[in-house]
Design an enzyme around this catalytic site. Sequence first.
Site, PDB file in Angstrom:
ATOM      1  CB  ILE A  12      -1.010   0.010   1.170  1.00  0.00           C
ATOM      2  CG1 ILE A  12      -2.124   1.006   0.896  1.00  0.00           C
ATOM      3  CG2 ILE A  12      -0.344   0.308   2.506  1.00  0.00           C
ATOM      4  CD1 ILE A  12      -2.933   0.726  -0.325  1.00  0.00           C
ATOM      5  CB  SER A  34      11.134  -0.277   4.955  1.00  0.00           C
ATOM      6  OG  SER A  34      10.087  -1.173   4.691  1.00  0.00           O
ATOM      7  CE  LYS A  88      -8.001  -1.465   6.029  1.00  0.00           C
ATOM      8  NZ  LYS A  88      -7.629  -2.602   5.103  1.00  0.00           N
ATOM      9  CG  ASP A 166      -6.682  -6.094   5.531  1.00  0.00           C
ATOM     10  OD1 ASP A 166      -5.979  -5.434   6.304  1.00  0.00           O
ATOM     11  OD2 ASP A 166      -6.671  -5.917   4.283  1.00  0.00           O
TER      12      ASP A 166
HETATM   13  P1  NAP Z   1       2.604  -5.381   3.131  1.00  0.00           P
HETATM   14  O1  NAP Z   1       2.731  -5.386   1.652  1.00  0.00           O
HETATM   15  O2  NAP Z   1       2.877  -6.620   3.890  1.00  0.00           O
HETATM   16  O3  NAP Z   1       3.508  -4.158   3.638  1.00  0.00           O
HETATM   17  C1  NAP Z   1       3.743  -3.885   4.987  1.00  0.00           C
HETATM   18  C2  NAP Z   1       5.222  -3.644   5.151  1.00  0.00           C
HETATM   19  O4  NAP Z   1       5.477  -3.454   6.537  1.00  0.00           O
HETATM   20  C3  NAP Z   1       6.053  -4.836   4.725  1.00  0.00           C
HETATM   21  O5  NAP Z   1       6.442  -4.758   3.384  1.00  0.00           O
HETATM   22  C4  NAP Z   1       7.246  -4.782   5.674  1.00  0.00           C
HETATM   23  O6  NAP Z   1       8.312  -4.042   5.094  1.00  0.00           O
HETATM   24  C5  NAP Z   1       6.715  -4.068   6.884  1.00  0.00           C
HETATM   25  N1  NAP Z   1       6.477  -5.054   7.953  1.00  0.00           N
HETATM   26  C6  NAP Z   1       5.853  -6.247   7.849  1.00  0.00           C
HETATM   27  N2  NAP Z   1       5.847  -6.886   9.017  1.00  0.00           N
HETATM   28  C7  NAP Z   1       6.488  -6.087   9.887  1.00  0.00           C
HETATM   29  C8  NAP Z   1       6.846  -6.221  11.244  1.00  0.00           C
HETATM   30  N3  NAP Z   1       6.521  -7.312  11.952  1.00  0.00           N
HETATM   31  N4  NAP Z   1       7.505  -5.224  11.826  1.00  0.00           N
HETATM   32  C9  NAP Z   1       7.849  -4.116  11.133  1.00  0.00           C
HETATM   33  N5  NAP Z   1       7.560  -3.954   9.806  1.00  0.00           N
HETATM   34  C10 NAP Z   1       6.888  -4.929   9.211  1.00  0.00           C
HETATM   35  O7  NAP Z   1       1.113  -4.950   3.567  1.00  0.00           O
HETATM   36  P2  NAP Z   1       0.178  -3.864   2.873  1.00  0.00           P
HETATM   37  O8  NAP Z   1      -0.752  -4.518   1.914  1.00  0.00           O
HETATM   38  O9  NAP Z   1       0.980  -2.725   2.391  1.00  0.00           O
HETATM   39  O10 NAP Z   1      -0.720  -3.481   4.122  1.00  0.00           O
HETATM   40  C11 NAP Z   1      -0.232  -2.675   5.171  1.00  0.00           C
HETATM   41  C12 NAP Z   1      -1.420  -2.010   5.821  1.00  0.00           C
HETATM   42  O11 NAP Z   1      -2.089  -1.247   4.818  1.00  0.00           O
HETATM   43  C13 NAP Z   1      -2.467  -3.005   6.335  1.00  0.00           C
HETATM   44  O12 NAP Z   1      -2.996  -2.588   7.565  1.00  0.00           O
HETATM   45  C14 NAP Z   1      -3.565  -3.004   5.275  1.00  0.00           C
HETATM   46  O13 NAP Z   1      -4.852  -3.237   5.813  1.00  0.00           O
HETATM   47  C15 NAP Z   1      -3.464  -1.588   4.767  1.00  0.00           C
HETATM   48  N6  NAP Z   1      -3.967  -1.452   3.398  1.00  0.00           N
HETATM   49  C16 NAP Z   1      -3.585  -2.335   2.413  1.00  0.00           C
HETATM   50  C17 NAP Z   1      -4.147  -2.235   1.148  1.00  0.00           C
HETATM   51  C18 NAP Z   1      -3.759  -3.162   0.021  1.00  0.00           C
HETATM   52  O14 NAP Z   1      -4.399  -3.136  -1.029  1.00  0.00           O
HETATM   53  N7  NAP Z   1      -2.751  -4.003   0.150  1.00  0.00           N
HETATM   54  C19 NAP Z   1      -5.083  -1.246   0.878  1.00  0.00           C
HETATM   55  C20 NAP Z   1      -5.408  -0.329   1.886  1.00  0.00           C
HETATM   56  C21 NAP Z   1      -4.854  -0.456   3.138  1.00  0.00           C
HETATM   57  P3  NAP Z   1       9.827  -4.411   5.527  1.00  0.00           P
HETATM   58  O15 NAP Z   1       9.946  -5.895   5.485  1.00  0.00           O
HETATM   59  O16 NAP Z   1      10.697  -3.698   4.537  1.00  0.00           O
HETATM   60  O17 NAP Z   1       9.964  -3.870   6.951  1.00  0.00           O
END
Ligand code: NAP
Length: 306
Positions: A12, A34, A88, A166
């Site tokens: 995101i 990150s 969120k 989610d």
């Molecule tokens: P994601 O792709 O997994 O990205 C989250 C990032 O946070 C990871 O790439 C990681 O980067 C870091 N992370 C993961 N676990 C962690 C930990 N234990 N401690 C510290 N950093 C950590 O997830 P995302 O889809 O972007 O979603 C993140 C949030 O955005 C969620 O709450 C989701 O509901 C919200 N969101 C997502 C979307 C969507 O379409 N995907 C849409 C709207 C909102 P590093 O490994 O580099 O630290």
Amino acid sequence: MIRLALVGLGKIARDQHLPAIAKTEGIELVAIASRNATLEGVPHFASLDELLASGVAVDAVALCTPPQVRREQATLALSHGKHVLLEKPPGATVSELAPLVAAADASGRTLFATWHSRFAPAVEPARAFLAEHAPRAVTVEWKEDVRVWHPGQDWIFEPGGLGVFDPGINALSILTHILPAPFFLTKATLGFPANRDAPIEATLDFADNAGVPIRAELDFLQTGPQTWDIHVETAAGRLTLSLGGSKLFLDGTSLIEAPEAEYPGIYKHFVDLVARGASDVDLAPLQHVADAFLLGRRIVVAPFEG
Ligand code: NAP
């Protein structure tokens, strides 16, 4: 100018936050924190602790990490006098937000718990319509394929990851915004894969004091066309908010069809909140999810292998 650090450079952050920050006046990206990901041309730190210890000048952080780790990061950022924008859902529990709100109030910093779907273009028109035409019945269909939208995101099925809530919480964030009366859960069924700690499907029944029925069907295994629709029956016709709030129809006739601008709306609001010294934290959508975990009948469904 708000100097912003983005924390958690994942899906995101790349898809929405980076472009929205770039086109928002009054805010600029100055650092990334990150563990694994970097962004060319932007100073990088492996953690928020490292960023804060570095002395790099930052006014605010946008936490784009999974919900299970955000409370700790937000606490740390606020304790260093930073404004905080939360993706969120705002946290992994409802109660963890109260200390964050208190810390933001005490330090005079902004805490913004974002609900991106509320910034979809048809949401405000739907709210205005329903203020004039009382809802008689509401149905929500929020059905998407987790394998397409969340590949490899194991956190989503871990405790606090919310599973199908989610995306489903986006529907609840719209409903709590557009319906003229508060509503409450009366019945729920949550389907947990045998090998996971969060639901992959859910059926929710709500009502309000006037007895208006609200039914939501959430599914995380939808193949083919994806569905993010809310239908509201009124005396003036059937109002349909489609595609997550980007289109509005009355009895099938299009009222609104506008380009998606959710995240620019979020950042514009954040800049405004900071300028006003205000916070914006509405926990109603997360409370409904917590209610579903409290009241819901749990059934075990097929294991999810990703
Ligand atoms: P994601 O792709 O997994 O990205 C989250 C990032 O946070 C990871 O790439 C990681 O980067 C870091 N992370 C993961 N676990 C962690 C930990 N234990 N401690 C510290 N950093 C950590 O997830 P995302 O889809 O972007 O979603 C993140 C949030 O955005 C969620 O709450 C989701 O509901 C919200 N969101 C997502 C979307 C969507 O379409 N995907 C849409 C709207 C909102 P590093 O490994 O580099 O630290």
